[in-house]
Design an enzyme around this catalytic site. Structure first.
Site, PDB file in Angstrom:
ATOM      1  N   LYS A  94       0.857  -1.209   0.083  1.00  0.00           N
ATOM      2  CA  LYS A  94       0.011   0.105  -0.001  1.00  0.00           C
ATOM      3  C   LYS A  94       0.861   1.161  -0.079  1.00  0.00           C
ATOM      4  O   LYS A  94       0.236   2.300  -0.616  1.00  0.00           O
ATOM      5  CB  LYS A  94      -1.078   0.004   1.247  1.00  0.00           C
ATOM      6  CG  LYS A  94      -2.163  -0.902   1.197  1.00  0.00           C
ATOM      7  CD  LYS A  94      -2.986  -0.708   2.281  1.00  0.00           C
ATOM      8  CE  LYS A  94      -4.199  -1.795   2.258  1.00  0.00           C
ATOM      9  NZ  LYS A  94      -5.182  -1.405   3.322  1.00  0.00           N
ATOM     10  N   ASP A  98      -9.928   3.002   2.197  1.00  0.00           N
ATOM     11  CA  ASP A  98     -10.323   2.845   3.685  1.00  0.00           C
ATOM     12  C   ASP A  98     -10.606   3.703   4.585  1.00  0.00           C
ATOM     13  O   ASP A  98     -11.672   3.551   5.448  1.00  0.00           O
ATOM     14  CB  ASP A  98      -8.810   2.141   4.226  1.00  0.00           C
ATOM     15  CG  ASP A  98      -8.422   1.010   3.600  1.00  0.00           C
ATOM     16  OD1 ASP A  98      -9.366   0.112   3.256  1.00  0.00           O
ATOM     17  OD2 ASP A  98      -7.284   0.643   3.471  1.00  0.00           O
ATOM     18  N   GLY A 126      -0.434   1.191  12.883  1.00  0.00           N
ATOM     19  CA  GLY A 126      -0.172   0.723  11.489  1.00  0.00           C
ATOM     20  C   GLY A 126      -0.790   1.280  10.441  1.00  0.00           C
ATOM     21  O   GLY A 126      -1.471   2.443  10.766  1.00  0.00           O
ATOM     22  N   LYS A 156       5.784   4.353  17.165  1.00  0.00           N
ATOM     23  CA  LYS A 156       4.749   4.502  16.038  1.00  0.00           C
ATOM     24  C   LYS A 156       3.555   5.353  16.481  1.00  0.00           C
ATOM     25  O   LYS A 156       2.989   6.164  15.422  1.00  0.00           O
ATOM     26  CB  LYS A 156       4.701   3.165  15.433  1.00  0.00           C
ATOM     27  CG  LYS A 156       5.509   2.656  14.716  1.00  0.00           C
ATOM     28  CD  LYS A 156       5.317   1.239  14.276  1.00  0.00           C
ATOM     29  CE  LYS A 156       4.134   0.892  13.376  1.00  0.00           C
ATOM     30  NZ  LYS A 156       3.979  -0.709  12.988  1.00  0.00           N
ATOM     31  N   TYR A 200     -12.298  -8.438  10.469  1.00  0.00           N
ATOM     32  CA  TYR A 200     -13.617  -8.820   9.911  1.00  0.00           C
ATOM     33  C   TYR A 200     -13.648 -10.430  10.057  1.00  0.00           C
ATOM     34  O   TYR A 200     -14.516 -10.861   9.421  1.00  0.00           O
ATOM     35  CB  TYR A 200     -14.000  -8.326   8.802  1.00  0.00           C
ATOM     36  CG  TYR A 200     -12.825  -8.285   7.630  1.00  0.00           C
ATOM     37  CD1 TYR A 200     -12.583  -9.561   6.963  1.00  0.00           C
ATOM     38  CD2 TYR A 200     -12.053  -7.377   7.354  1.00  0.00           C
ATOM     39  CE1 TYR A 200     -11.629  -9.974   5.826  1.00  0.00           C
ATOM     40  CE2 TYR A 200     -10.914  -7.647   6.258  1.00  0.00           C
ATOM     41  CZ  TYR A 200     -10.997  -8.753   5.544  1.00  0.00           C
ATOM     42  OH  TYR A 200      -9.849  -8.738   4.689  1.00  0.00           O
TER      43      TYR A 200
HETATM   44  P1  ATR Z   1      -2.061  -2.699   8.968  1.00  0.00           P
HETATM   45  O1  ATR Z   1      -1.836  -2.390   7.531  1.00  0.00           O
HETATM   46  O2  ATR Z   1      -3.293  -3.930   8.684  1.00  0.00           O
HETATM   47  O3  ATR Z   1      -2.592  -1.945   9.912  1.00  0.00           O
HETATM   48  P2  ATR Z   1       0.406  -2.966  10.146  1.00  0.00           P
HETATM   49  O4  ATR Z   1       0.764  -1.741   9.506  1.00  0.00           O
HETATM   50  O5  ATR Z   1       1.478  -4.166  10.097  1.00  0.00           O
HETATM   51  O6  ATR Z   1      -0.859  -3.611   9.584  1.00  0.00           O
HETATM   52  O7  ATR Z   1      -0.083  -2.899  11.561  1.00  0.00           O
HETATM   53  C1  ATR Z   1      -0.423  -3.718  12.447  1.00  0.00           C
HETATM   54  C2  ATR Z   1      -0.733  -3.136  13.729  1.00  0.00           C
HETATM   55  O8  ATR Z   1      -1.252  -4.267  14.793  1.00  0.00           O
HETATM   56  C3  ATR Z   1       0.174  -2.199  14.396  1.00  0.00           C
HETATM   57  O9  ATR Z   1      -0.213  -1.440  15.279  1.00  0.00           O
HETATM   58  C4  ATR Z   1       1.060  -3.357  15.377  1.00  0.00           C
HETATM   59  O10 ATR Z   1       1.806  -2.901  16.581  1.00  0.00           O
HETATM   60  P3  ATR Z   1       3.331  -2.417  16.355  1.00  0.00           P
HETATM   61  O11 ATR Z   1       3.240  -1.032  15.474  1.00  0.00           O
HETATM   62  O12 ATR Z   1       3.699  -2.454  17.660  1.00  0.00           O
HETATM   63  O13 ATR Z   1       4.052  -3.592  15.453  1.00  0.00           O
HETATM   64  C5  ATR Z   1      -0.215  -4.262  15.944  1.00  0.00           C
HETATM   65  N1  ATR Z   1      -0.140  -5.451  16.272  1.00  0.00           N
HETATM   66  C6  ATR Z   1      -0.130  -6.475  15.635  1.00  0.00           C
HETATM   67  N2  ATR Z   1      -0.021  -7.722  16.362  1.00  0.00           N
HETATM   68  C7  ATR Z   1      -0.081  -7.130  17.761  1.00  0.00           C
HETATM   69  C8  ATR Z   1       0.201  -7.874  19.066  1.00  0.00           C
HETATM   70  N3  ATR Z   1       0.273  -9.391  19.064  1.00  0.00           N
HETATM   71  N4  ATR Z   1      -0.070  -7.250  19.916  1.00  0.00           N
HETATM   72  C9  ATR Z   1      -0.101  -5.515  19.924  1.00  0.00           C
HETATM   73  N5  ATR Z   1      -0.286  -5.085  18.899  1.00  0.00           N
HETATM   74  C10 ATR Z   1      -0.228  -5.833  17.705  1.00  0.00           C
END
Ligand code: ATR
Length: 257
Positions: free
Chosen positions: A47, A83, A109, A135, A202
């Protein structure tokens, strides 16, 4: 969802999935031009980087730094982020007013960015809690710098979740926590009545977070709603026809459990 919509409106389009590696992304976009494909949806992990391969990028998508929808108009490729708009449409549809509302976003994220920008544009007061605090802080700073938003960032600690949940009217989970599992991003004891809980996950349709929120008497919105609306908005950009949103939603609800 898309193919059902095309069939319903008797449109001569077909929506198909392609698995594309990072290395092949530039070729895939060239292929789109060569094959004169009308549109593409782009998902993880492309993306952000796909932005640099397009002829023009919508202002909001540029700010978010992510494109999920490409429209090919006579060889000119334009990038959009449906989105963000899809998320807002689900709130508008339910008459949920955003200006001044205190909202906790869990996650920082790509999906969180789209949600946070949409909410900040509508003057929400935003708290962001993320596992990686830097972040969350970077996203809050971006919202403040680019949209003069009211935004603050915290780390994913229980004390922060407790305090944030007690002070907001709405919680949005934008992390992948709960996708295919019974995990939740926030302990159920911090959920309550008079809270709107929105899970953009979802799959499953009713995540554990939504189940726990419902048990507490909170209002809930599930990720299938946003999935349908982001698709509907992309559909309209490609076809120029009004999307049969209810049919698209039902297709998702029938496929997912
Ligand atoms: P997307 O595009 O779907 O948002 P992403 O950019 O990889 O995917 O973001 C995933 C988000 O889920 C992030 O905020 C991630 O936290 P980090 O920034 O610390 O990586 C969060 N996330 C994913 N798995 C997690 C977990 N097990 N516990 C806490 N946060 C999680």
């Amino acid at each position: 969802m898309h193919n059902t919509a095309y069939e319903t409106l008797h449109l001569d389009y077909l929506y198909v999935p392609f698995r594309v590696t990072k290395e092949q992304l530039p070729n895939a976009i060239r292929g789109m031009r060569a094959l004169n494909m009308r549109g593409l949806n782009v998902t993880i992990p492309h993306k952000a980087v796909v932005l640099t391969m397009l002829d023009q990028v919508d202002e909001r998508a540029g700010k978010i730094g992510a494109v999920n929808t490409i429209v090919n108009t006579n060889g000119i490729l334009s990038g959009f982020n449906t989105d963000a708009e899809g998320f807002m449409r689900t709130l508008v549809e339910k008459d949920i007013r955003i200006p001044g509302k205190r909202i906790l976003i869990i996650g920082a994220g790509g999906a969180a960015k789209a949600v946070a920008f949409a909410l900040a544009e509508h003057k929400a007061r935003i708290m962001i809690i993320n596992r990686s605090q830097e972040k969350a802080a970077a996203l809050a700073k971006q919202l403040k710098d680019q949209l003069q938003a009211d935004a603050a960032a915290y780390s994913l600690e229980e004390s922060n979740l407790r305090e944030a949940a007690a002070s907001v009217e709405m919680i949005v989970n934008t992390t992948s926590i709960g996708m295919g599992t019974a995990d939740t991003p926030i302990p159920a004891r911090y959920l309550r009545k008079n809270l709107l809980v929105y899970d953009i996950v979802y799959n499953p349709l009713r995540t554990q977070l939504l189940r726990e929120a419902e048990l507490k008497g909170a209002m809930t919105i599930c990720g299938a709603e946003m999935l349908a609306w982001q698709g509907a908005i992309a559909f309209e950009k490609w076809t120029g026809c009004k999307a049969p949103v209810e049919i698209m939603k039902n297709t998702i609800y029938n496929k997912l459990t």
